[in-house]
Enzyme design. Structure first.
Site, PDB file in Angstrom:
ATOM      1  N   ASP A 170       0.808  -1.224   0.000  1.00  0.00           N
ATOM      2  CA  ASP A 170       0.000   0.000   0.000  1.00  0.00           C
ATOM      3  C   ASP A 170       0.843   1.277   0.000  1.00  0.00           C
ATOM      4  O   ASP A 170       0.316   2.373  -0.024  1.00  0.00           O
ATOM      5  CB  ASP A 170      -0.974   0.010   1.184  1.00  0.00           C
ATOM      6  CG  ASP A 170      -0.265   0.062   2.531  1.00  0.00           C
ATOM      7  OD1 ASP A 170       0.969   0.225   2.563  1.00  0.00           O
ATOM      8  OD2 ASP A 170      -0.952  -0.052   3.559  1.00  0.00           O
ATOM      9  N   TYR A 264      10.830   3.990   1.813  1.00  0.00           N
ATOM     10  CA  TYR A 264      11.576   2.897   2.459  1.00  0.00           C
ATOM     11  C   TYR A 264      13.064   2.905   2.094  1.00  0.00           C
ATOM     12  O   TYR A 264      13.865   2.238   2.752  1.00  0.00           O
ATOM     13  CB  TYR A 264      10.954   1.537   2.117  1.00  0.00           C
ATOM     14  CG  TYR A 264       9.810   1.194   3.050  1.00  0.00           C
ATOM     15  CD1 TYR A 264      10.038   0.526   4.241  1.00  0.00           C
ATOM     16  CD2 TYR A 264       8.514   1.573   2.754  1.00  0.00           C
ATOM     17  CE1 TYR A 264       9.006   0.233   5.116  1.00  0.00           C
ATOM     18  CE2 TYR A 264       7.464   1.282   3.620  1.00  0.00           C
ATOM     19  CZ  TYR A 264       7.731   0.609   4.804  1.00  0.00           C
ATOM     20  OH  TYR A 264       6.709   0.329   5.665  1.00  0.00           O
TER      21      TYR A 264
HETATM   22  P1  NAD Z   1      -1.838  -8.000  13.201  1.00  0.00           P
HETATM   23  O1  NAD Z   1      -0.909  -8.816  14.042  1.00  0.00           O
HETATM   24  O2  NAD Z   1      -2.762  -7.046  13.847  1.00  0.00           O
HETATM   25  O3  NAD Z   1      -2.741  -8.983  12.343  1.00  0.00           O
HETATM   26  C1  NAD Z   1      -2.303 -10.159  11.760  1.00  0.00           C
HETATM   27  C2  NAD Z   1      -3.267 -11.298  12.069  1.00  0.00           C
HETATM   28  O4  NAD Z   1      -2.789 -12.459  11.396  1.00  0.00           O
HETATM   29  C3  NAD Z   1      -3.360 -11.661  13.563  1.00  0.00           C
HETATM   30  O5  NAD Z   1      -4.698 -11.653  13.988  1.00  0.00           O
HETATM   31  C4  NAD Z   1      -2.754 -13.056  13.633  1.00  0.00           C
HETATM   32  O6  NAD Z   1      -3.339 -13.886  14.609  1.00  0.00           O
HETATM   33  C5  NAD Z   1      -3.024 -13.578  12.235  1.00  0.00           C
HETATM   34  N1  NAD Z   1      -2.159 -14.673  11.797  1.00  0.00           N
HETATM   35  C6  NAD Z   1      -0.836 -14.827  12.024  1.00  0.00           C
HETATM   36  N2  NAD Z   1      -0.395 -15.958  11.438  1.00  0.00           N
HETATM   37  C7  NAD Z   1      -1.477 -16.528  10.835  1.00  0.00           C
HETATM   38  C8  NAD Z   1      -1.664 -17.700  10.059  1.00  0.00           C
HETATM   39  N3  NAD Z   1      -0.641 -18.508   9.787  1.00  0.00           N
HETATM   40  N4  NAD Z   1      -2.894 -17.982   9.595  1.00  0.00           N
HETATM   41  C9  NAD Z   1      -3.931 -17.167   9.860  1.00  0.00           C
HETATM   42  N5  NAD Z   1      -3.809 -16.029  10.577  1.00  0.00           N
HETATM   43  C10 NAD Z   1      -2.600 -15.716  11.055  1.00  0.00           C
HETATM   44  O7  NAD Z   1      -0.932  -7.257  12.132  1.00  0.00           O
HETATM   45  P2  NAD Z   1      -1.226  -5.957  11.253  1.00  0.00           P
HETATM   46  O8  NAD Z   1      -0.357  -4.857  11.740  1.00  0.00           O
HETATM   47  O9  NAD Z   1      -2.660  -5.727  11.140  1.00  0.00           O
HETATM   48  O10 NAD Z   1      -0.626  -6.392   9.862  1.00  0.00           O
HETATM   49  C11 NAD Z   1      -1.059  -7.541   9.180  1.00  0.00           C
HETATM   50  C12 NAD Z   1      -0.133  -7.851   8.031  1.00  0.00           C
HETATM   51  O11 NAD Z   1      -0.304  -6.935   6.981  1.00  0.00           O
HETATM   52  C13 NAD Z   1       1.356  -7.789   8.379  1.00  0.00           C
HETATM   53  O12 NAD Z   1       2.036  -8.792   7.648  1.00  0.00           O
HETATM   54  C14 NAD Z   1       1.758  -6.435   7.864  1.00  0.00           C
HETATM   55  O13 NAD Z   1       3.135  -6.353   7.633  1.00  0.00           O
HETATM   56  C15 NAD Z   1       0.964  -6.426   6.592  1.00  0.00           C
HETATM   57  N6  NAD Z   1       0.799  -5.141   5.935  1.00  0.00           N
HETATM   58  C16 NAD Z   1       1.288  -5.041   4.694  1.00  0.00           C
HETATM   59  C17 NAD Z   1       1.146  -3.894   3.984  1.00  0.00           C
HETATM   60  C18 NAD Z   1       1.756  -3.821   2.635  1.00  0.00           C
HETATM   61  O14 NAD Z   1       2.030  -2.752   2.148  1.00  0.00           O
HETATM   62  N7  NAD Z   1       2.000  -4.953   1.976  1.00  0.00           N
HETATM   63  C19 NAD Z   1       0.493  -2.802   4.547  1.00  0.00           C
HETATM   64  C20 NAD Z   1      -0.002  -2.919   5.835  1.00  0.00           C
HETATM   65  C21 NAD Z   1       0.136  -4.115   6.524  1.00  0.00           C
HETATM   66  C1  G6P Z   2       3.295   0.740   5.002  1.00  0.00           C
HETATM   67  C2  G6P Z   2       3.946  -0.374   4.246  1.00  0.00           C
HETATM   68  C3  G6P Z   2       3.584  -1.702   4.837  1.00  0.00           C
HETATM   69  C4  G6P Z   2       3.913  -1.752   6.286  1.00  0.00           C
HETATM   70  C5  G6P Z   2       3.267  -0.614   6.997  1.00  0.00           C
HETATM   71  C6  G6P Z   2       3.818  -0.573   8.406  1.00  0.00           C
HETATM   72  O1  G6P Z   2       1.934   0.743   4.808  1.00  0.00           O
HETATM   73  O2  G6P Z   2       3.614  -0.384   2.898  1.00  0.00           O
HETATM   74  O3  G6P Z   2       4.251  -2.714   4.138  1.00  0.00           O
HETATM   75  O4  G6P Z   2       3.473  -2.972   6.858  1.00  0.00           O
HETATM   76  O5  G6P Z   2       3.554   0.605   6.383  1.00  0.00           O
HETATM   77  O6  G6P Z   2       3.094   0.289   9.143  1.00  0.00           O
HETATM   78  P1  G6P Z   2       3.158   0.306  10.720  1.00  0.00           P
HETATM   79  O7  G6P Z   2       2.231   1.408  11.028  1.00  0.00           O
HETATM   80  O8  G6P Z   2       2.665  -1.073  11.151  1.00  0.00           O
HETATM   81  O9  G6P Z   2       4.566   0.548  11.089  1.00  0.00           O
HETATM   82 MN    MN Z   3       4.306  -2.327   1.968  1.00  0.00          MN
END
Ligand code: NAD
Ligand code: G6P
Ligand code: MN
Length: 441
Positions: A170, A264
């Site tokens: 994102d 980043y």
């Molecule tokens: P979070 O810990 O609040 O939520 C993650 C959830 O995944 C938890 O409820 C956990 O129990 C569950 N989980 C963990 N392992 C699992 C499995 N094997 N099967 C099913 N569920 C499982 O974390 P968050 O801060 O909300 O972030 C969630 C994910 O999204 C992270 O990997 C974060 O890095 C990612 N993220 C990515 C982007 C991006 O740009 N790609 C942006 C924002 C968040």
């Molecule tokens: C951005 C990135 C994600 C990352 C997030 C972390 O959205 O694209 O890949 O997971 O920031 O944000 P946080 O608020 O969890 O540090």
């Molecule tokens: Mn990202």
């Protein structure tokens, strides 16, 4: 009009309520008949699920809603899986950030040694989600945010090359929104050219649909202010650490003055600055635990306590709108132009065809079709070659259970000063991750 069935994997994620709200707001352009949440942590998921269940009853009672920890139930009869799992949760994120910092090295969720550690935890979990999807709903698409996206994407390429998974981030859409504020447009009115790896790329052009080139204006603005805009501060309630990151883009731009950097890149171009400005006892994981997690779970708990959804408890942001737009592009073959993480195959002409890169793609029924970004300059090429080798070595280390290759990966990361420091960090990370990583030898 076909109505779709969606499962959100990582149902207990802090991002789940935003995505559910966005799905509800998008029913006229992306109708759904069923929404399921799936998580492997029943207690965590229950809080989010009970709250969004109350919201759904009010906003869209016709959508069948359920939540489960049973993969068969979750993955049967679904068209889209929106995945955002965090293997090891915030407690392990905290270790990913703090261990490298103890050695004077960048401690970050997705970059440097912390990202490598997280990658080795995520790979098996994401492969398992793909296997569930293929077993129970072979025509389903997985739209995957789970980090570290670059390592996860490389693991998908190597281990599940035919899977219907699209790895996304994102950050580029978030930055495009900031750019749109700067030039007085909406993000949908802009088209970009961009190349890089995930969390490691550059915009070479930002233009209006009418052909107006906003790149020079943006370069001028970012060279002074980074991507920090007053409107973004006001409308997004952004944490101070993120504001500092957006501001720092000015110094990133100074290194490559003719293209606009992904924020980043600060971890690779200014690691010394990042370490100096980090508190080794209170990192981003702590900020998120005390900030976003408390806020989202607090809102969920008050909805449950009141038994009522008022309507403004959860926020919709870029993150939610992007993944719903992506599902829609696949469902309706819209060929909308979006940044996705895909196998290069010539999109960046002078770069490894088998690297997973982030480039604009036209997205339709068959998934993303990458658009050619041409040849890239020596500086960016050199940085990307180094970083992609790190990511490939991590996946090779995972597949071969190789200590040597993981040590090489850490040594090659631009965030780590020497093979000696890399080994010290690695040995600490192995100890911290013993419940998650394969045994290395
Ligand atoms: P979070 O810990 O609040 O939520 C993650 C959830 O995944 C938890 O409820 C956990 O129990 C569950 N989980 C963990 N392992 C699992 C499995 N094997 N099967 C099913 N569920 C499982 O974390 P968050 O801060 O909300 O972030 C969630 C994910 O999204 C992270 O990997 C974060 O890095 C990612 N993220 C990515 C982007 C991006 O740009 N790609 C942006 C924002 C968040
Ligand atoms: C951005 C990135 C994600 C990352 C997030 C972390 O959205 O694209 O890949 O997971 O920031 O944000 P946080 O608020 O969890 O540090
Ligand atoms: Mn990202």
């Amino acid at each position: 009009m076909k109505e779709f069935s969606v499962v959100i994997a990582g149902g207990g994620s802090t991002y789940t309520p935003g995505i559910v709200m966005m799905l509800m707001d998008s029913l006229d352009r992306f109708p759904i008949r069923s929404l399921k949440l799936y998580d492997n942590d029943p207690e965590r998921q229950k809080i989010i699920a009970e709250a969004v269940g109350i919201a759904l009853k009010k906003k869209a009672p016709q959508v069948a809603f359920s939540y489960t920890t049973d993969p068969a139930v979750a993955f049967t009869d679904v068209d889209f899986c929106m995945a955002h799992i965090r293997s090891g949760g915030y407690p392990m994120r905290e270790k990913d950030e703090k261990i490298p910092l103890q050695h004077g090295v960048v401690g970050q969720e997705t970059c440097g040694p912390g990202g490598i550690a997280y990658g080795l935890r995520s790979i098996p979990d994401i492969m398992q989600l793909i296997d569930y999807m293929e077993q129970y709903s072979p025509n389903c698409w997985m739209l995957n945010y789970s980090n570290p996206a670059s390592i996860v994407a490389e693991a998908c390429r190597v281990l599940r090359p035919h899977a219907r998974i699209i790895n996304i981030c994102d950050m580029p859409v978030g930055t495009l929104r900031r750019m749109s504020y700067i030039v007085g447009k909406t993000p949908k009115e802009l088209d970009v050219r961009y190349y890089g790896l995930n969390h490691f790329g550059w915009w070479t052009s930002v233009k209006g649909k009418d052909g107006t080139d906003y790149t020079p204006q943006l370069i001028d603005y970012v060279s002074k202010n980074g991507y920090l805009t007053q409107k973004a501060i006001e409308t997004q309630h952004m944490d101070e650490s993120w504001q500092a990151t957006h501001k720092k883009a000015a110094d990133l731009l100074a290194v490559t003055p003719d293209c606009l950097p992904n924020t980043y890149l600060k971890y690779y171009l200014y690691p010394d600055y990042v370490v100096e400005h980090s508190d080794p006892n209170y990192t981003r994981a702590n900020e998120v635990i005390n900030g976003r997690e408390k806020k989202v779970f607090g809102a969920a708990r008050s909805i449950i306590a009141a038994g009522e959804f008022k309507g403004d408890e959860f926020e919709i942001d870029n993150h939610a709108s992007f993944i719903v737009d992506l599902a829609r592009a696949i469902a309706y073959n819209t060929h909308e132009r979006m940044l996705c993480i895909v196998e290069n195959k010539g999109a960046i002409e002078n770069f490894d065809p088998h690297a997973m890169v982030e480039v604009p793609c036209l997205v339709g029924n068959d998934g993303p079709e990458p658009m050619c970004q041409g040849e890239i300059p020596t500086f960016q090429l050199g940085m990307m070659q180094q970083q992609v080798a790190v990511e490939k070595l991590v996946v090779q280390a995972y597949c071969e259970h190789s200590y040597q290759k993981l040590w090489q990966a850490l040594t090659l990361s631009k965030t780590v000063p020497s093979a000696k420091v890399a080994k010290e960090i690695l040995d600490d990370l192995i100890e911290a991750n013993k419940d998650y990583w394969p045994e290395l030898h």
